[in-house]
Write a protein that holds these residues in place. Structure first.
Motif, PDB file in Angstrom:
ATOM      1  N   SER A  33      48.170  41.427  45.771  1.00 53.52           N
ATOM      2  CA  SER A  33      48.363  41.611  44.336  1.00 53.52           C
ATOM      3  C   SER A  33      49.803  41.249  43.965  1.00 53.52           C
ATOM      4  O   SER A  33      50.727  42.038  44.176  1.00 53.52           O
ATOM      5  N   SER A  76      52.571  34.532  48.201  1.00 52.84           N
ATOM      6  CA  SER A  76      51.488  35.453  47.822  1.00 52.84           C
ATOM      7  C   SER A  76      50.159  34.713  47.764  1.00 52.84           C
ATOM      8  O   SER A  76      49.139  35.186  48.286  1.00 52.84           O
ATOM      9  N   ILE A  96      50.857  41.430  38.206  1.00 58.61           N
ATOM     10  CA  ILE A  96      50.812  42.675  37.449  1.00 58.61           C
ATOM     11  C   ILE A  96      52.231  43.163  37.152  1.00 58.61           C
ATOM     12  O   ILE A  96      53.194  42.734  37.773  1.00 58.61           O
ATOM     13  N   ALA A 152      42.289  44.602  46.370  1.00 60.78           N
ATOM     14  CA  ALA A 152      42.805  43.349  45.815  1.00 60.78           C
ATOM     15  C   ALA A 152      43.198  42.348  46.893  1.00 60.78           C
ATOM     16  O   ALA A 152      43.355  41.167  46.599  1.00 60.78           O
ATOM     17  N   TYR A 190      37.810  40.921  42.355  1.00 59.29           N
ATOM     18  CA  TYR A 190      38.961  41.654  41.802  1.00 59.29           C
ATOM     19  C   TYR A 190      39.682  40.779  40.784  1.00 59.29           C
ATOM     20  O   TYR A 190      40.140  41.248  39.756  1.00 59.29           O
ATOM     21  N   TYR A 191      39.787  39.483  41.089  1.00 63.47           N
ATOM     22  CA  TYR A 191      40.399  38.531  40.161  1.00 63.47           C
ATOM     23  C   TYR A 191      39.305  37.583  39.682  1.00 63.47           C
ATOM     24  O   TYR A 191      39.054  36.552  40.290  1.00 63.47           O
ATOM     25  N   VAL A 233      44.154  34.714  40.318  1.00 63.35           N
ATOM     26  CA  VAL A 233      45.100  35.757  40.705  1.00 63.35           C
ATOM     27  C   VAL A 233      46.227  35.820  39.677  1.00 63.35           C
ATOM     28  O   VAL A 233      46.976  34.860  39.504  1.00 63.35           O
ATOM     29  N   TYR A 246      46.888  35.272  50.178  1.00 65.13           N
ATOM     30  CA  TYR A 246      45.589  35.628  49.589  1.00 65.13           C
ATOM     31  C   TYR A 246      44.508  34.650  50.057  1.00 65.13           C
ATOM     32  O   TYR A 246      43.425  35.060  50.489  1.00 65.13           O
ATOM     33  N   GLN A 301      50.485  49.409  37.604  1.00 62.03           N
ATOM     34  CA  GLN A 301      50.669  50.215  38.801  1.00 62.03           C
ATOM     35  C   GLN A 301      52.015  50.922  38.766  1.00 62.03           C
ATOM     36  O   GLN A 301      52.869  50.637  37.926  1.00 62.03           O
ATOM     37  N   PHE A 329      54.803  41.496  46.215  1.00 64.73           N
ATOM     38  CA  PHE A 329      53.346  41.597  46.183  1.00 64.73           C
ATOM     39  C   PHE A 329      52.898  42.870  46.896  1.00 64.73           C
ATOM     40  O   PHE A 329      53.551  43.368  47.806  1.00 64.73           O
TER      41      PHE A 329
END
Length: 357
Positions: free
Chosen positions: A307, A330, A176, A304, A168-169, A173, A334, A218, A298
């Motif tokens: 995110s 975050s 967004i 993801a 995804y990344y 990371v 992750y 988003q 996040f």
């Protein structure tokens, strides 16, 4: 009672894409699982067959009344070449909660898990091993009765398909930007917002288009009654770190109870970090930002995992979260979750289930 699963293997295996070609949901493995429902004998004919188109009558109720549900989860390959799935039992339980809301007969959870395990054993060579890659699993149910008229279908089909997905990344990371939606509504309490059904996602498309035109990745959804309380981000749950406390919206029935959401809450508890599940308004978020106490935002979801949000667009203003980069919490979440999923870190919660040979 577990039913015997028949297997028909493909005679024309497909070429496997390279890891850098994968993306998300573009390629599908050689096999799929299918099972049908009729009032008598119930769910029956569980089978694994070559991946293929499905044939439905044009009057099938899924087309006209949206009676369909789905799930999304992932399988991972460890450095020792073990195949493991992240919290599949929670996804299966949630699938049955969606079934109940959409008047679909419940699935036998042990049958679903065994079907998934057997399908993964057959298509295990499709599970990529490059960093950040995984095998996305999409179980879904469609109403197949060929009849018009607003009433629950009497016939259904349950299918599982598999798709190898890329990182995804791919370049680390990156936070967004999100648009806070104040015009459109995705779901309301008492509706089907807490079911994973197609109509919820169709309802989000218009707002997502507008967010994209504004340069946002988003949409942050507010509640449908007051247009005031935060609910979720796109197809993810959302968390706010205000000073040393993490806040996430309380479950109200208007949005999905995420598997990663639950996992993050349990990890934060394990780390003795204060976490609150409660209503949080967009006004509270903006006040925290202006006071300098909003440290991180996040999203959490299967695709993801974590995110980070670097920027909020609200009423014509762009609000930078922290310094605009991924926050320390975050990043730690992750690394921890992906470490557990891929076997790089211990699994103190016993979330991973090994597929075996």
């Amino acid at each position: 009672m577990l039913q015997s699963i028949s297997v028909e293997r493909t005679t024309t295996p497909k070429p496997k894409p390279q890891a850098n070609e994968l993306g998300f949901g573009k390629y599908f493995t050689d096999h799929m699982f299918i099972m049908e429902y009729e009032p008598d004998p119930g769910w029956h004919r569980p089978r694994i067959v070559p991946y293929q188109p499905i044939s439905l009558d044009p009057s099938a109720k899924t087309f006209h009344y949206g009676q369909t549900v789905f799930e999304g989860l992932k399988a991972y390959r460890t450095a020792e070449q073990k195949i493991q799935i992240f919290r599949p039992r929670m996804n299966i339980r949630r699938l049955n909660l969606s079934n109940e809301r959409l008047c679909i007969p419940p699935l036998h959870e042990k049958t679903v898990l065994e079907a998934l395990m057997q399908l993964l054993r057959i298509d295990r060579d499709w599970i990529p091993f490059e960093p950040g890659t995984s095998l996305y699993i999409r179980p879904f149910v469609i109403a197949t009765e060929p009849a018009l008229g607003v009433a629950p279908s009497r016939h259904y089909r349950f299918i599982i398909i598999l798709s190898p997905v890329g990182a995804y990344y791919s370049e680390g990371v990156h936070p967004i930007s999100i648009h806070v939606e104040s015009r459109y509504v995705r779901a309301v309490a008492g509706g089907v917002g807490n079911a994973k059904t197609g109509g919820n996602y169709a309802a989000s498309l218009k707002s997502q288009e507008e967010a994209s035109r504004r340069g946002c990745a988003q949409v942050l959804w507010l509640d449908g009654t007051y247009r005031k309380y935060v609910e979720e981000v796109g197809s993810m749950n959302v968390f706010f770190r205000i000073e040393d406390t993490v806040v996430t919206p309380a479950l109200t029935g208007s949005f999905l109870e995420g598997v990663i959401r639950d996992s993050v809450i349990r990890i934060l508890d394990h780390w003795n970090i204060a976490v609150q599940e409660r209503p949080i308004s967009i006004d509270e978020v903006v006040r925290a930002h202006r006071a300098g106490s909003l440290k991180e935002i996040f999203g959490t979801g299967t695709a993801a995992v974590i995110s980070p949000v670097g920027e909020l667009h609200w009423q014509g203003e762009k609000l930078t979260v922290g310094d605009g980069t991924a926050g320390a919490l975050s990043a730690k979440l992750y690394d921890t979750l992906t470490g557990i999923q891929t076997g790089r870190l211990p699994d103190p919660f016993e979330w991973m289930e090994e597929v075996g040979d």
